[in-house]
Design an enzyme around this catalytic site. Structure first.
Site, PDB file in Angstrom:
ATOM      1  N   ASP A 184       0.872  -1.174   0.000  1.00  0.00           N
ATOM      2  CA  ASP A 184       0.000   0.000   0.000  1.00  0.00           C
ATOM      3  C   ASP A 184       0.909   1.224   0.000  1.00  0.00           C
ATOM      4  O   ASP A 184       1.798   1.332   0.834  1.00  0.00           O
ATOM      5  CB  ASP A 184      -0.874  -0.013   1.259  1.00  0.00           C
ATOM      6  CG  ASP A 184      -1.774   1.211   1.336  1.00  0.00           C
ATOM      7  OD1 ASP A 184      -2.534   1.434   0.386  1.00  0.00           O
ATOM      8  OD2 ASP A 184      -1.698   1.938   2.342  1.00  0.00           O
ATOM      9  N   GLU A 268      -2.130  -1.749  -5.868  1.00  0.00           N
ATOM     10  CA  GLU A 268      -3.416  -1.190  -6.225  1.00  0.00           C
ATOM     11  C   GLU A 268      -3.165  -0.150  -7.306  1.00  0.00           C
ATOM     12  O   GLU A 268      -2.305   0.710  -7.132  1.00  0.00           O
ATOM     13  CB  GLU A 268      -3.986  -0.518  -4.975  1.00  0.00           C
ATOM     14  CG  GLU A 268      -5.430  -0.147  -5.038  1.00  0.00           C
ATOM     15  CD  GLU A 268      -5.908   0.408  -3.699  1.00  0.00           C
ATOM     16  OE1 GLU A 268      -7.116   0.408  -3.476  1.00  0.00           O
ATOM     17  OE2 GLU A 268      -5.082   0.847  -2.879  1.00  0.00           O
ATOM     18  N   CYS A 321     -12.128  -4.988   6.873  1.00  0.00           N
ATOM     19  CA  CYS A 321     -11.363  -5.732   7.870  1.00  0.00           C
ATOM     20  C   CYS A 321     -10.801  -6.980   7.205  1.00  0.00           C
ATOM     21  O   CYS A 321     -11.547  -7.760   6.616  1.00  0.00           O
ATOM     22  CB  CYS A 321     -12.259  -6.123   9.048  1.00  0.00           C
ATOM     23  SG  CYS A 321     -11.495  -7.311  10.173  1.00  0.00           S
ATOM     24  N   CYS A 324     -12.347 -10.423   9.035  1.00  0.00           N
ATOM     25  CA  CYS A 324     -13.715 -10.917   8.927  1.00  0.00           C
ATOM     26  C   CYS A 324     -14.475 -10.322   7.745  1.00  0.00           C
ATOM     27  O   CYS A 324     -15.593 -10.741   7.441  1.00  0.00           O
ATOM     28  CB  CYS A 324     -14.491 -10.647  10.222  1.00  0.00           C
ATOM     29  SG  CYS A 324     -14.882  -8.887  10.431  1.00  0.00           S
ATOM     30  N   CYS A 340     -12.118  -3.140  14.508  1.00  0.00           N
ATOM     31  CA  CYS A 340     -13.259  -3.710  13.785  1.00  0.00           C
ATOM     32  C   CYS A 340     -14.410  -3.951  14.760  1.00  0.00           C
ATOM     33  O   CYS A 340     -14.236  -4.660  15.747  1.00  0.00           O
ATOM     34  CB  CYS A 340     -12.850  -5.016  13.119  1.00  0.00           C
ATOM     35  SG  CYS A 340     -14.229  -5.853  12.322  1.00  0.00           S
ATOM     36  N   CYS A 343     -15.329  -8.071  14.704  1.00  0.00           N
ATOM     37  CA  CYS A 343     -14.482  -9.116  15.290  1.00  0.00           C
ATOM     38  C   CYS A 343     -13.492  -8.572  16.320  1.00  0.00           C
ATOM     39  O   CYS A 343     -12.769  -9.338  16.949  1.00  0.00           O
ATOM     40  CB  CYS A 343     -13.753  -9.896  14.200  1.00  0.00           C
ATOM     41  SG  CYS A 343     -12.436  -8.988  13.385  1.00  0.00           S
ATOM     42  N   ASP A 350      -2.802   1.302   7.180  1.00  0.00           N
ATOM     43  CA  ASP A 350      -2.023   0.970   5.991  1.00  0.00           C
ATOM     44  C   ASP A 350      -1.667  -0.517   5.911  1.00  0.00           C
ATOM     45  O   ASP A 350      -1.672  -1.105   4.827  1.00  0.00           O
ATOM     46  CB  ASP A 350      -0.740   1.814   5.940  1.00  0.00           C
ATOM     47  CG  ASP A 350      -1.061   3.305   5.834  1.00  0.00           C
ATOM     48  OD1 ASP A 350      -2.186   3.633   5.393  1.00  0.00           O
ATOM     49  OD2 ASP A 350      -0.203   4.128   6.205  1.00  0.00           O
TER      50      ASP A 350
HETATM   51 ZN    ZN Z   1     -13.258  -7.727  11.596  1.00  0.00          ZN
END
Ligand code: ZN
Length: 382
Positions: A184, A268, A321, A324, A340, A343, A350
């Protein structure tokens, strides 16, 4: 495989005049063809091909007789370059071809064939120019394709010769999740890896910005057209050149290290053009030069049989995330860390993005193709 070899040249005074004529003529043809293409498209809804543009050259030479002093194959190369710029625009949907300015820091033209390299005499013979003194710090073996002659704003001349060594490209080394790294890129750190490592932004431009400002002010204080102003401009150009060299050196070393340590690299694709319009970000982006970095990654992957995987820029890499899959829609640019809600994983923004880039890329394995532009030396203008 194609590879570029770049050498310093020491043309005589007369040869510099001839080189400059070629540069001016090629820029003139490029800009004129671009204008014609736009007009034909707007007025007649017609697409002019490279063939159409080359067919217009004799008429153009009649209208502007100074063009006749120049190698006509170089003029055709200018049309070819324009054609490539349009192909790139249509393929990648970005960067509409721009008019070339004589204020660009590096000016260049091409000689597609009929030039002779003599390693013993240390010269290259170009049509309409003659034998130009050249320093060959290393030799090449293979078929000579086009040569690109360029001059920097400090008056240094270079030739970059494209060589086909006749060997087939090395087969890509197989890769797995363990041997793939996701990257990234950002403003805060130059690059963050899915492994959690980070590379600091060297920001040469920012460090040298003060010096540049001083030099710039000195130029603006001098009387236009004066000798002192010319000297001040030279000093400013040298400062710019030094920064560019430092930056390219940093990018070369960094990209080489990444390519040698991994079998596949996931990135990316960025909308650098779109981001540049945001003026606050522009300085930083111009500084870190991601597009140059990606170009280097592309051709180094190709050279060393590694694979470059690319994901589209609409994949929400920062906001998902990686554990999950929860999508945190309200994440803003200033949120450097987040938890998150689903989870409970703590994320460094980053690193999470780099892991997602790697996972997305491996899932939707899209190998970059059509990399013919990647073999060009990266410090030449387009
Ligand atoms: Zn998560």
């Amino acid at each position: 495989m194609l590879q570029a070899y770049k050498y310093r040249m020491y043309p005589s005074r007369e040869q510099i005049v001839l080189f400059m004529k070629h540069i001016h003529a090629c820029r003139f043809v490029y800009n004129n063809s671009l204008e014609q293409k736009i007009r034909a498209y707007k007025q007649e809804d017609k697409k002019l091909s490279c063939f159409d543009l080359n067919n217009r050259l004799p008429t153009l030479k009649e209208e502007h007789s100074w063009l006749k002093e120049v190698n006509s194959q170089s003029l055709q190369s200018a049309n070819k370059n324009l054609d490539n710029a349009f192909n790139k625009f249509f393929r990648e949907k970005k960067g509409f071809p721009r008019f070339k300015s004589k204020k660009n820091p590096v000016q260049s033209f091409q000689v597609p064939q009929h030039y002779k390299v003599d390693f013993n005499q240390r010269t290259i013979k170009f049509p309409k120019i003659g034998n130009v003194k050249t320093v060959f710090h290393r030799k090449f073996v293979g078929k000579m394709k086009q040569a690109t002659i360029s001059v920097t704003s400090t008056g240094k001349w270079f030739v970059s010769i494209l060589i086909d060594d006749g060997k087939t490209e090395s087969e890509s080394t197989p890769f797995s999740s363990d041997t793939t790294v996701g990257i990234d890129v950002g403003l805060k750190d130059f690059a963050t890896f899915s492994t959690g490592e980070k590379i600091k932004n060297h920001r040469y431009l920012k460090n040298s910005l003060k010096r540049l400002k001083v030099l710039q002010r000195r130029v603006s204080r001098k009387v236009k057209g004066s000798k002192n102003r010319k000297k001040a401009i030279q000093r400013l150009s040298r400062c710019h050149e030094r920064i560019t060299n430092q930056r390219n050196d940093f990018l070369h070393k960094t990209s080489f290290q990444i390519v040698s340590e991994n079998q596949a690299i996931a990135v990316e694709s960025l909308n650098v053009d779109g981001m540049m319009k945001n003026h606050h970000l522009a300085q930083g982006i111009g500084d870190v030069s991601w597009s140059t970095f990606f170009t280097m990654l592309e051709y180094k992957c190709r050279k060393y049989g590694k694979t470059l995987l690319k994901i589209g820029r609409f994949d929400p890499s920062s906001k998902t995330c990686n554990k999950c899959g929860y999508l945190k829609k309200d994440l803003v640019l200033s949120d450097r860390v987040w938890v998150c809600p689903d989870c409970g994983t703590h994320h460094d923004r980053d690193i999470n993005a780099a892991i997602n880039i790697k996972n997305f890329a491996l899932k939707n394995f899209v190998k970059i193709s059509g990399m013919e532009h990647a073999i060009e030396p990266v410090d030449l203008p387009q």
